[in-house]
Every structure is written in structure tokens, then in C-alpha cells.
Design an enzyme around this catalytic site. Structure first.
Site, PDB file in Angstrom:
ATOM      1  N   LYS A  62      25.955 -12.869 -78.469  1.00 55.97           N
ATOM      2  CA  LYS A  62      25.346 -14.119 -78.949  1.00 55.97           C
ATOM      3  C   LYS A  62      24.176 -14.536 -78.057  1.00 55.97           C
ATOM      4  CE  LYS A  62      28.747 -16.712 -76.347  1.00 55.97           C
ATOM      5  NZ  LYS A  62      30.041 -17.385 -76.389  1.00 55.97           N
TER       6      LYS A  62
ATOM      7  N   TYR B 296       4.962 -30.113 -54.768  1.00 55.06           N
ATOM      8  CA  TYR B 296       5.060 -31.484 -55.271  1.00 55.06           C
ATOM      9  C   TYR B 296       6.105 -32.281 -54.511  1.00 55.06           C
ATOM     10  CZ  TYR B 296       2.268 -29.877 -59.222  1.00 55.06           C
ATOM     11  OH  TYR B 296       1.273 -29.372 -59.994  1.00 55.06           O
TER      12      TYR B 296
HETATM   13  C1  LIG Z   1      30.897 -16.630 -75.617  1.00 52.13           C
HETATM   14  C2  LIG Z   1      32.243 -16.210 -76.021  1.00 52.13           C
HETATM   15  C3  LIG Z   1      32.889 -15.153 -75.358  1.00 52.13           C
HETATM   16  C4  LIG Z   1      32.304 -14.467 -74.141  1.00 52.13           C
HETATM   17  O1  LIG Z   1      32.547 -15.272 -72.991  1.00 52.13           O
HETATM   18  P1  LIG Z   1      32.096 -14.799 -71.527  1.00 52.13           P
HETATM   19  O2  LIG Z   1      32.624 -15.873 -70.657  1.00 52.13           O
HETATM   20  O3  LIG Z   1      30.618 -14.722 -71.537  1.00 52.13           O
HETATM   21  O4  LIG Z   1      32.721 -13.477 -71.281  1.00 52.13           O
HETATM   22  C5  LIG Z   1      34.102 -14.735 -75.847  1.00 52.13           C
HETATM   23  N1  LIG Z   1      34.668 -15.332 -76.918  1.00 52.13           N
HETATM   24  C6  LIG Z   1      34.086 -16.358 -77.568  1.00 52.13           C
HETATM   25  C7  LIG Z   1      34.763 -16.951 -78.740  1.00 52.13           C
HETATM   26  C8  LIG Z   1      32.863 -16.831 -77.135  1.00 52.13           C
HETATM   27  O5  LIG Z   1      32.301 -17.867 -77.769  1.00 52.13           O
END
Ligand SMILES: *Cc1c(COP(=O)(O)O)cnc(C)c1O
Length: 347
Positions: A44, A275
Site C-alpha cells: 500500500k 532560520y
Molecule cells: C499496513 C498493514 C500491514 C503492514 O503493517 P507493517 O507494520 O508495515 O508490517 C498489515 N496488515 C494490514 C491490515 C495493514 O493495514
């Protein structure tokens, strides 16, 4: 206009990200070696910003016995990107789907997870409409249970009450059951209880009823054991980040952010840097200006802690606040000879 490009050299970028597919491969092996089971590679948010298609293509090159069973994405837009790039691994939608997305999901055979009777009924209806030509074909779906995340899924009681009706939806195949961990990297006691709750629930429904049973993200995979699960959903780990610090040395960073030194100066004690002038040099200091800033994705908050960059294999401390496209670093300890070819400098 080729004429202009022959009169002067075209400038290379000032800041860029490099993605190491070899390190991705290393981390994927680490996932496979840590616990036995199938893997859903979580891709994702554009492969956590690494390039969703390139990451998927690399993982798909694994030998069939160790290749990911699923690629997990956040939206149909991401699913479409993978499908259109020719990815053949099954695509799983990690969150609930909106009604207007479901026709495409059915038509393309992606795998949704189901949190409510409404979703189940809608998918069931869409498939029977869609599959009139071959009514035997069913859509494989996973049920999601909310064991503590509060973001989606059937509450355990509601799943127990509704499982028979879900089972009777002729066009759905209940292929999997999953849940998600909100604090596997922070709260061991809660997470242990969650594993226990999930395992007991799956056992009471019958382990054999579901081909895929899954609960663990990276932290869950690294730190916990389950009696029932056979599919893991690592994201962070693939990209080289261990949510449990103990395992960090087993992973390699997939992305590195690079830039070039654009200026090196000797600045006197008392000189303010950047800054706000919240950094004032206490002694004469050799200061390099580097061509990367928060506009390039180098976090502005880093200036509040003590940030570091690498120049030619040596750590150099950040001086002052990160600006939009430049940072300043202390290079007093670096060999002056290394400044003769500024172009070659990478942080
Ligand atoms: C994002 C997500 C993961 C992966 O989680 P990580 O902590 O990046 O390993 C797994 N399962 C679901 C449902 C997620 O939304």
C-alpha cells in the site's frame, strides 16, 4: 532543442532516492526465514513510497514455492496499477471497499476483505449478476474480525452470529479470515491477548474452514506466535524497518536519500546557522551546504533532534534547521582533499 544541450553539460539532480532491490530481496528472505507460512507482501501507499510496481515485480521473481501468495494494497487504484503492469500474484484489498469500487473488484477477481453483512450481500449479488454465464464461479473473500484495531471487521460476537448466513451466500467462497494488530510494537500483553482471542475464535469456527488465517503485520511476525495463522502480512520489514528494535540488524534499508555538497566554507565561532539562528557556532567550524531539504522529503523535524548525514562514509552532524532545499552540516573532521570533486559528494 539539441543545440542547447551541446553547449553545456546537463545538470544531474541535486537530491534523489535510490531503491535497492537486492536489499528488498534480503528482507523478503528474512521474512520467509522468520516463520513458516505464506506471505502477503504489503504494498500500500505506493510500496511505502518505494514504487509499487517495481517492488511487486521484484517480489514476483521469487521461485514459485517462496513467492508471495498475495500483494496487499489500499485501494482499487493501486490494485489496477499492479494489474496493468502485468502482476499475476493475487491482489488483496487491505481495507473495506466502497460500493462503487466493487464491480471492478469482482470483474478483475481481486480479493476483498469483508467487515459487514452489507458488504457480503453486495458482493454476493454483484457476482451472481456478473457470473450468469458461469454460475459455478465464486469470488474468494476473506472475513475480517476486529480484535482491537477499531478500524474494520466484524466484532467477534457478530461474526459468530452471522457466519452461517455468510456461508450461505452462494457466490462467495470464504477463503480466509484475518484481523489486525494495533500495538504489537508497543504493548506485548495486549497483543498476546489478541493472538489468544484470534486463535480461539478461529478454532471455534474450525481451522479447516479457512484456507488462509492471518493476523500478523511485521511486529506480529517478528515477536509473536499463533496456533492458527498461516499467512503473514509484513510491510515495514520488507522495506528494511523493524518495528521491534531487536531485529533491526537482520534487515537492510531499501531506500537511501542522496544529495550533493554544493558549498564548503570555514565559518567563525559566533556565526548563526539557518532560520531562527537557534544554532550558533561555538567554535570555528567547517560547514558544508548540501542540496536537499524538506521540499525533497528530508523531514523538517530532523533539525529539532540531532540529525546526521553520511559524506564519503563518515557521519556528519546537521547544523541548524532544515530549509526547503538545503541543509548545513559540520564537516570539520573530513579530509579537505575530498572537496576537490564536489560533484561526486554524496550524503
Ligand atoms: C499496513 C498493514 C500491514 C503492514 O503493517 P507493517 O507494520 O508495515 O508490517 C498489515 N496488515 C494490514 C491490515 C495493514 O493495514
Amino acid at each position: 532543442m539539441p543545440e542547447t544541450s551541446t553547449t553545456f553539460p546537463v545538470s544531474p539532480p541535486r537530491a534523489w532516492a535510490e531503491v535497492s532491490l537486492a536489499n528488498l530481496r534480503h528482507n523478503y528472505e528474512a521474512v520467509k526465514n522468520h516463520q513458516q507460512g505464506h506471505v502477503m507482501a504489503v504494498l500500500k501507499a505506493g510500496g511505502y513510497g518505494h514504487g509499487i510496481v517495481e517492488i511487486a515485480q521484484e517480489l514476483e521473481k521469487s521461485p514459485p514455492e517462496s513467492a508471495p501468495a498475495f500483494m496487499g494494497v489500499a485501494s482499487v487504484i493501486e490494485a489496477r496499477k499492479l494489474a496493468e503492469a502485468g502482476i499475476r500474484t493475487r491482489i488483496y484489498l487491505l481495507g473495506p471497499t466502497c460500493p462503487f469500487e466493487r464491480e471492478e473488484i469482482v470483474a478483475r477477481g481481486w480479493t476483498p476483505c469483508i467487515s459487514s453483512m452489507e458488504e457480503g450481500e453486495h458482493f454476493n449479488q454483484l457476482i451472481s449478476d456478473f457470473q450468469q454465464a458461469s454460475p459455478t464461479k465464486r469470488l474468494r473473500v476473506h472475513l475480517t474480525v476486529d480484535t482491537g484495531m477499531g478500524r474494520g471487521g466484524f466484532l467477534p460476537d457478530s461474526l459468530l452470529r452471522n457466519i452461517e448466513s455468510l456461508d450461505q451466500m452462494d457466490s462467495l467462497e470464504l477463503e480466509g479470515i484475518g484481523s489486525h494488530l494495533p500495538s504489537a510494537d508497543e504493548d506485548e500483553k495486549f497483543t498476546q491477548a489478541q493472538f489468544e482471542q484470534f486463535d480461539s475464535l478461529v478454532e471455534s469456527l474450525g481451522i479447516e474452514r479457512f484456507r488462509f488465517r492471518h493476523l500478523a503485520n511485521s511486529a506480529g511476525l517478528l515477536g509473536y506466535q499463533s496456533r492458527t495463522t498461516n499467512l503473514y502480512r509484513p510491510g515495514l520489514m520488507l522495506y528494511g524497518i523493524s518495528p521491534l528494535p531487536k531485529y533491526q540488524p537482520t534487515l537492510k534499508p531499501v531506500m537511501s536519500l542522496k544529495s550533493r555538497v554544493s558549498l564548503v566554507r570555514e565559518l567563525p565561532a559566533g556565526q548563526g546557522i539557518s532560520y531562527g539562528r537557534d544554532t550558533v557556532l561555538e567554535k570555528d567550524t567547517k560547514v558544508a551546504t548540501v542540496g536537499i531539504g524538506y521540499g525533497d522529503g528530508y523531514p523538517r523535524e530532523i533539525s529539532l533532534r540531532s540529525g546526521e548525514v553520511w559524506i564519503r562514509g563518515q557521519r556528519c552532524s546537521l547544523l541548524g534547521r532544515v530549509t526547503m532545499d538545503q541543509i548545513m552540516v559540520d564537516v570539520s573532521h573530513l579530509d579537505p582533499v575530498s572537496y576537490t570533486h564536489l560533484r561526486a559528494h554524496e550524503t
